[in-house]
Design a protein around this motif. Structure first.
Motif, mmCIF file in Angstrom:
data_model
loop_
_atom_site.group_PDB
_atom_site.id
_atom_site.type_symbol
_atom_site.label_atom_id
_atom_site.label_comp_id
_atom_site.label_asym_id
_atom_site.label_seq_id
_atom_site.Cartn_x
_atom_site.Cartn_y
_atom_site.Cartn_z
ATOM 1 N N THR A 141 25.446 53.297 -78.255
ATOM 2 C CA THR A 141 26.188 54.354 -78.768
ATOM 3 C C THR A 141 27.471 54.313 -77.748
ATOM 4 O O THR A 141 28.697 54.576 -78.399
ATOM 5 C CB THR A 141 25.346 55.648 -78.632
ATOM 6 N N LEU A 171 31.527 52.072 -77.955
ATOM 7 C CA LEU A 171 32.864 52.300 -78.452
ATOM 8 C C LEU A 171 33.433 53.434 -77.761
ATOM 9 O O LEU A 171 34.761 53.571 -77.478
ATOM 10 C CB LEU A 171 32.459 52.694 -80.051
ATOM 11 N N LEU A 184 26.168 54.105 -86.765
ATOM 12 C CA LEU A 184 27.528 54.328 -86.788
ATOM 13 C C LEU A 184 28.032 55.632 -86.621
ATOM 14 O O LEU A 184 28.969 56.002 -86.071
ATOM 15 C CB LEU A 184 27.792 53.721 -88.103
ATOM 16 N N THR A 185 26.846 56.580 -87.338
ATOM 17 C CA THR A 185 27.276 57.848 -86.892
ATOM 18 C C THR A 185 27.510 58.178 -85.685
ATOM 19 O O THR A 185 28.164 59.048 -85.145
ATOM 20 C CB THR A 185 26.271 58.694 -87.817
ATOM 21 N N LEU A 221 36.855 58.362 -87.021
ATOM 22 C CA LEU A 221 35.659 58.049 -86.246
ATOM 23 C C LEU A 221 34.577 58.824 -86.699
ATOM 24 O O LEU A 221 33.324 58.246 -86.981
ATOM 25 C CB LEU A 221 35.811 58.229 -84.842
ATOM 26 N N ILE A 269 24.656 55.243 -92.029
ATOM 27 C CA ILE A 269 23.906 54.319 -90.990
ATOM 28 C C ILE A 269 23.670 55.304 -89.581
ATOM 29 O O ILE A 269 24.916 55.290 -89.083
ATOM 30 C CB ILE A 269 24.582 53.157 -90.840
ATOM 31 N N MET A 327 27.921 56.397 -82.854
ATOM 32 C CA MET A 327 28.997 55.855 -82.142
ATOM 33 C C MET A 327 30.353 56.519 -82.423
ATOM 34 O O MET A 327 31.374 56.745 -81.626
ATOM 35 C CB MET A 327 29.000 54.363 -82.728
ATOM 36 N N GLY A 328 30.647 56.912 -83.980
ATOM 37 C CA GLY A 328 31.663 57.593 -84.229
ATOM 38 C C GLY A 328 31.866 58.858 -83.600
ATOM 39 O O GLY A 328 32.704 59.099 -83.010
ATOM 40 N N LEU A 356 32.855 57.687 -89.794
ATOM 41 C CA LEU A 356 31.984 56.545 -90.042
ATOM 42 C C LEU A 356 30.468 57.103 -90.542
ATOM 43 O O LEU A 356 29.573 56.438 -90.952
ATOM 44 C CB LEU A 356 31.688 55.937 -88.664
#
Length: 347
Positions: A230, A233, A300-301, A289, A297, A303-304, A292
């Protein structure tokens, strides 16, 4: 917006010691929170609603020994020219390799090439697959070493043994690439601004912003389950935007000083003008971001949201701490001591 930012810039410049102390306090607070609340991260990767994910979940429920999402390694064994793996000596060597693989740490299952009939038509090449009980992220180095030891046993018997697959690939270490990026950014800023002080301020802002953001993300692992990737990014994007936003305001501040304005007025005008662009640019990045999460997913959530938090911190630091640091630097942001560079003294 511009008027508010103008006043914020002047206030941060005038009360720079208080502003700097507040940000240092936030850094300490987030650091303590990270140390106290830090929890193990998860290496699970899932895409809810897809047929593949349903199959993996079903295998986990009905056949946990299959390690459906476990790391794998493919081992190819080849006999020397003029020989086959059906010969007793070579077959014994292959079975020795398979036996070592089965006793290796974290291994769930190993396919015997003879039982699975995974031999080439000329009987010279065999393929075996090793399935691990854990995902690629959790494969230990000792397990990879055991895999290499098994291959060496086959090679010592005169066979050619090659390996591939996710289990043989170590996870990249964070830190080295970011340090290289910071070094390159420092050189570019130094050449562009021609001043050690002016080049150092964006870098210092970026380092502090990333430290606070990463501490906050680490502390959040104690409250919610979070993937081990996580923060990747957030780290990269946090460094990039923090340097970028600080450079906007620093450049405008230098311009205002060259126009003859006082430091406080220059800081107010820089934050009121370039700061407005920073706010809207940061807001756009954060919306993108957080968007996402629309895909559904989980990783991705996460990380965004984490990267969006890092961007918010970068914007706040650029609007408040940077003017305070410009106050400490004064007019030294204009001139450098490096001859031949822009902004420095000419020979």
């Amino acid at each position: 917006m511009a008027t508010f930012l103008y006043r914020l810039g002047r206030f941060s410049y005038r009360r720079r010691r208080l502003v700097a102390l507040l940000w240092v306090g936030l850094l300490v607070l987030f650091g303590v929170g990270a140390a106290v609340l830090k929890a193990p991260t998860s290496s699970d990767f899932s895409i809810p609603g897809t047929e593949a994910q349903r199959a993996i979940d079903l295998l986990k429920d009905r056949m946990p020994q299959a390690s459906a999402d476990g790391a794998t390694a493919r081992v190819v064994i080849r006999a020397p020219a003029g020989h086959t793996l059906a010969e007793p000596a070579n077959r014994a060597a292959v079975e020795q390799v398979v036996g070592k693989l089965r006793t290796a740490p974290q291994v769930g299952s190993v396919v015997d090439p003879y039982q699975a009939k995974a031999l080439s038509p000329d009987q010279r090449t065999a393929l075996t697959q090793v399935t691990y009980k854990v995902t690629q992220v959790d494969v230990k180095q000792s397990s990879r070493d055991a895999l290499q030891d098994a291959a060496d046993a086959g090679r010592s018997a005169g066979l050619t043994v090659e390996m591939g697959g996710s289990a043989t690939q170590g996870m990249p270490e964070q830190g080295a690439s970011e340090l290289i990026g910071l070094a390159i950014a420092a050189v570019v800023l130094l050449i562009t601004l021609g001043s050690l002080v002016a080049a150092g301020l964006p870098l210092l802002n970026a380092i502090l912003g990333v430290a606070i953001a990463m501490s906050g993300i680490t502390a959040a692992t104690g409250l919610v389950e979070m993937s081990s990737t996580t923060s990747t990014l957030a780290l990269m994007l946090g460094l990039a935007v923090a340097i970028d936003y600080a450079l906007f305001i620093t450049s405008r501040y230098r311009h205002e000083l060259e126009e003859g304005r006082s430091g406080e007025e220059a800081a107010g005008r820089a934050v009121g003008t370039a700061g407005s662009a920073v706010v809207f640019a940061g807001l756009t990045v954060v919306i993108a971001l957080v968007g996402l999460g629309v895909v559904g997913i989980p990783i991705l959530t996460e990380m965004g949201v984490a990267a969006g938090f890092a961007v918010v911190v970068a914007v706040l630091i650029a609007l408040s701490l940077l003017p305070a640091m410009l106050g400490f630097a004064g007019r030294r942001v204009l001139g450098g001591r490096i001859r031949g560079l822009r902004g420095g003294p000419r020979p």
